[in-house]
Design an enzyme around this catalytic site. Structure first.
Site, PDB file in Angstrom:
ATOM      1  N   GLY C  32      22.883  -7.749  58.222  1.00 46.82           N
ATOM      2  CA  GLY C  32      23.189  -6.931  59.390  1.00 46.82           C
ATOM      3  C   GLY C  32      21.976  -6.653  60.241  1.00 46.82           C
ATOM      4  CG  ASN C  33      21.067  -8.721  62.932  1.00 46.73           C
ATOM      5  OD1 ASN C  33      21.717  -8.881  63.979  1.00 46.73           O
ATOM      6  ND2 ASN C  33      21.065  -9.615  61.955  1.00 46.73           N
ATOM      7  CB  SER C  49      13.779 -11.541  59.567  1.00 42.86           C
ATOM      8  OG  SER C  49      14.564 -12.400  58.766  1.00 42.86           O
ATOM      9  CB  SER C  79      17.122 -15.290  61.044  1.00 44.95           C
ATOM     10  OG  SER C  79      18.197 -14.687  60.364  1.00 44.95           O
ATOM     11  CG  ASP C  80      21.663 -13.399  62.713  1.00 48.72           C
ATOM     12  OD1 ASP C  80      21.991 -14.592  62.601  1.00 48.72           O
ATOM     13  OD2 ASP C  80      21.771 -12.587  61.787  1.00 48.72           O
ATOM     14  CG  HIS C  99      25.482 -10.491  62.706  1.00 54.06           C
ATOM     15  ND1 HIS C  99      26.783 -10.915  62.593  1.00 54.06           N
ATOM     16  CD2 HIS C  99      24.778 -11.197  61.771  1.00 54.06           C
ATOM     17  CE1 HIS C  99      26.866 -11.844  61.652  1.00 54.06           C
ATOM     18  NE2 HIS C  99      25.674 -12.026  61.128  1.00 54.06           N
ATOM     19  CG  HIS C 101      27.450 -11.126  56.668  1.00 51.86           C
ATOM     20  ND1 HIS C 101      27.303 -12.276  55.952  1.00 51.86           N
ATOM     21  CD2 HIS C 101      26.857 -11.369  57.859  1.00 51.86           C
ATOM     22  CE1 HIS C 101      26.629 -13.175  56.657  1.00 51.86           C
ATOM     23  NE2 HIS C 101      26.344 -12.635  57.828  1.00 51.86           N
ATOM     24  CG  ASP C 124      42.903   4.599  70.178  1.00 53.73           C
ATOM     25  OD1 ASP C 124      43.573   4.754  71.211  1.00 53.73           O
ATOM     26  OD2 ASP C 124      43.105   5.252  69.130  1.00 53.73           O
ATOM     27  CG  HIS C 175      28.427 -16.110  60.579  1.00 51.11           C
ATOM     28  ND1 HIS C 175      27.409 -16.541  61.375  1.00 51.11           N
ATOM     29  CD2 HIS C 175      27.915 -15.079  59.862  1.00 51.11           C
ATOM     30  CE1 HIS C 175      26.312 -15.828  61.137  1.00 51.11           C
ATOM     31  NE2 HIS C 175      26.596 -14.942  60.222  1.00 51.11           N
ATOM     32  CE1 TYR C 233      40.749  10.964  71.135  1.00 53.17           C
ATOM     33  CE2 TYR C 233      38.461  10.471  71.662  1.00 53.17           C
ATOM     34  CZ  TYR C 233      39.436  10.815  70.737  1.00 53.17           C
ATOM     35  OH  TYR C 233      39.083  11.010  69.419  1.00 53.17           O
TER      36      TYR C 233
END
Lengths: 236, 236, 236, 236
Positions: C32-33, C49, C79-80, C99, C101, C124, C175, C233
């Site tokens: 994750g990033n 990274s 790395s992403d 990002h 997983h 929503d 992915h 809202y």
């Protein structure tokens, strides 16, 4: 005269075992109850009915005789007491009973299916399937429900020629699990194992519709690795 | 003149009940809202709209009259207020309403299915199926959405001749659950039960495709063990 | 000369947003990033990274220019990064990319399916299906994988004539999810929502195999209740 | 003479790695064990058998020689020691072995299926399917069960021409997962990854019955982004 020290020790163990249920994620709200029996002293100690775990104290545990008649003034016992009493009368080897509505065991109880022994996690604690009772009849439910719940568990064990220490738990059809053991700690552990293997079993079937129970020799190996005179698991 | 003490007590109860939702894992982000009504005082107190639980204070709760018109300057009420108001108007026995997007209840709401009573966990709180409303029409959604959401809940109860205290919750088709009760604490508990039985029910069907609801006599037994004049569960 | 104060504020926001991912249960280990862009200042800040969340500090966040070229000595960027850069170039309205997983979103990405809008929880935040990209070709993967991952996301939005603020996330085939928003906080929230609706959707299909997406008018109602000029809202 | 300092360091690492298992939700009760080997010093350190994690201390870790013969007085080693020893003898590149009954990996082991590489989360750690051993024969189980468990793992790797560092784990049929790595920390991480991808894979199949593994070029890309001489993930 009742032995106060003994009672306080029983209350403390039963209290701690009851608290272990929500900690293990097996109980929500006030669902679930643990009891302990001392046959020599003629005592059963059980959780009070419908008391929140957050405010419950060890002294709130309810003391009864071996027929479930309350011996001290105070709180009402768990409404499932009569089931516990019947189990103690029939299963002389056990000293503690646990009832929960832990979700994965309930799923199988609602489905009315016994849990097949799909793996060694199961075999380490349950020597064969976790049985599921037949459905109670209308008469049984309306006459003496909790008593009859105990009776149908005992009937299932008798019909299947099952050993309560080799199969330390059962699913009551449409209701949920009861487990037991020689101590409250062990009975709670058996509830933890039962819910875990119930969860594993239903996904196992999804992953492989043709899955078969493990062979008898693997069941034997794992169960007797932990139980009986040739056990070699643990520090004893 | 509005009774400040009464309002503060209501705000505190509603605040605590709202916080109980994320604690129970029923609410993420700002989803979910709890309200309480005091019919004699002509007051409704409800969570403000879209305020994070982490920073929300009891004083942020919004006070309205019985039509949902805000009585104090301050925050905007939950956008679902109109639904709460309609439920209070139709269901005179209830004093609190809870709305969440708790995931398992939502799964059934999205599937557009009522939840069958597959076990006693269900029967302890819901006397029969948890109903699911019909889908709202385009006109209902575009005209007065939250008001019509209340209306379709009431319609479902009327069509099914359901008692709001015997069936303390419902699924709104494609949306999610509303539950209620005589206190905010009880209404929240009903949301906890609803999500739990929703989760149990879907796996029950996976484990046994031919599963049937529990028989009426077992439903009766468990519901009336906890509710009504012959109840014997708990300490009362 | 780079504005140190601005960079430190960006680093702090990106750091806090990255920590929010494991707290929300969306990220295990170092997966994750999160990044943030400031177009006027020509800066992107992104997680380094493979650094553990437990020891990561705000100062470890990596600063690059708008092409992803690192501006400060220190750690290597995620790395992403090249995927983030492409998304910022194509989607001018967004200022943060996330990002993960997260498991339920990954399940749909691995299944190669877009997530239908089965309910209002979905509506929503996502105005229509959560799209899934086509599979990358061998050439795309072996040449400039992370760059091409950005490209295929943009292609999917172009082909579907999608608005990145109305559909603030996507599944990359085989992915996992990318989400975005006008702030890191919002982009993280969109990841939380995406994983939740992914989980809800798969069980919804199990509960009702014939389930249909919610009608357009309900999708419109919920999305525009929270977004655009007629939103009502929240407190604004 | 045994190097006390070296042993204490090994004990501390093995202790910490064992505690990481319940923290990651991979182990309940006393299930699971981690060991470390130092081939030069001729030492293996492993968790003692059946000791609760709550009371376990670093000094309780058991020291053996490379054949699994205990070198110090004290506790009994994990009953799975013989499996660890065989793996160390066959897989010269690994320095730590982990065994758990983590639920999602067990589900696949019970189903007797290898886990297909459905996505990049899998490919980042496992270069191809996570294999599943054949079922052990009655003779293997009754003669030297834990030794034969090691042997069947090695057989599976030999038959599949698999590299233990490229495929750092396996499912033992009807039992559960073993993982390994160059350090206890890495071996535990591989158990975390294995359980996560096992969970993802079974729902992936539910969401898309026709799902296919990711193509070889994507498997190559992700695995070699993190492993080998061309790796560019992380800070090294």
């Amino acid at each position: 005269m009742i032995n106060k020290l003994l009672i306080n020790e029983m209350k403390e163990r039963v209290f701690v075992a009851n608290l272990a249920l929500p900690e293990a994620g097996l109980v929500k709200l006030t669902w679930g109850n643990v009891s302990e029996i001392n046959r020599e002293a003629g005592l059963i100690v059980i959780k009070p009915s419908g008391v929140p775990y957050q405010t419950m104290k060890a002294q709130d545990m309810v003391v009864t005789d071996l027929n479930g008649d309350v011996l001290e003034e105070g709180m009402k016992p768990s409404s499932d007491l009569a089931t516990h009493v019947e189990l103690y009368k029939a299963f002389k080897e056990i000293n503690s009973v646990v009832h929960t509505h832990s979700k994965h065991a309930v799923m199988w109880a609602q489905a009315g299916r016994e849990i097949p022994a799909y793996g060694t996690t199961h075999a380490d604690t349950f020597y064969g399937v976790v049985p599921c009772t037949r459905q109670l009849t209308s008469e049984e439910v309306t006459s003496a429900y909790e008593f009859e719940t105990g009776k149908v568990i005992i009937e299932t064990f008798k019909d299947g020629a099952l050993d309560p220490l080799a199969v330390p738990g059962i699913l009551v059809y449409g209701h949920g699990p009861f487990t037991w053991g020689q101590t409250p700690k062990k009975a709670v552990e058996n509830s933890i194992v039962l819910d875990e293997i119930a969860e594993m079993a239903c996904v196992t079937e999804a992953v492989n519709e043709a899955v078969r129970p493990i062979p008898q020799y693997l069941l034997d190996k794992h169960f007797f690795r932990k139980h009986g005179t040739n056990a070699y698991y643990g520090q004893i």
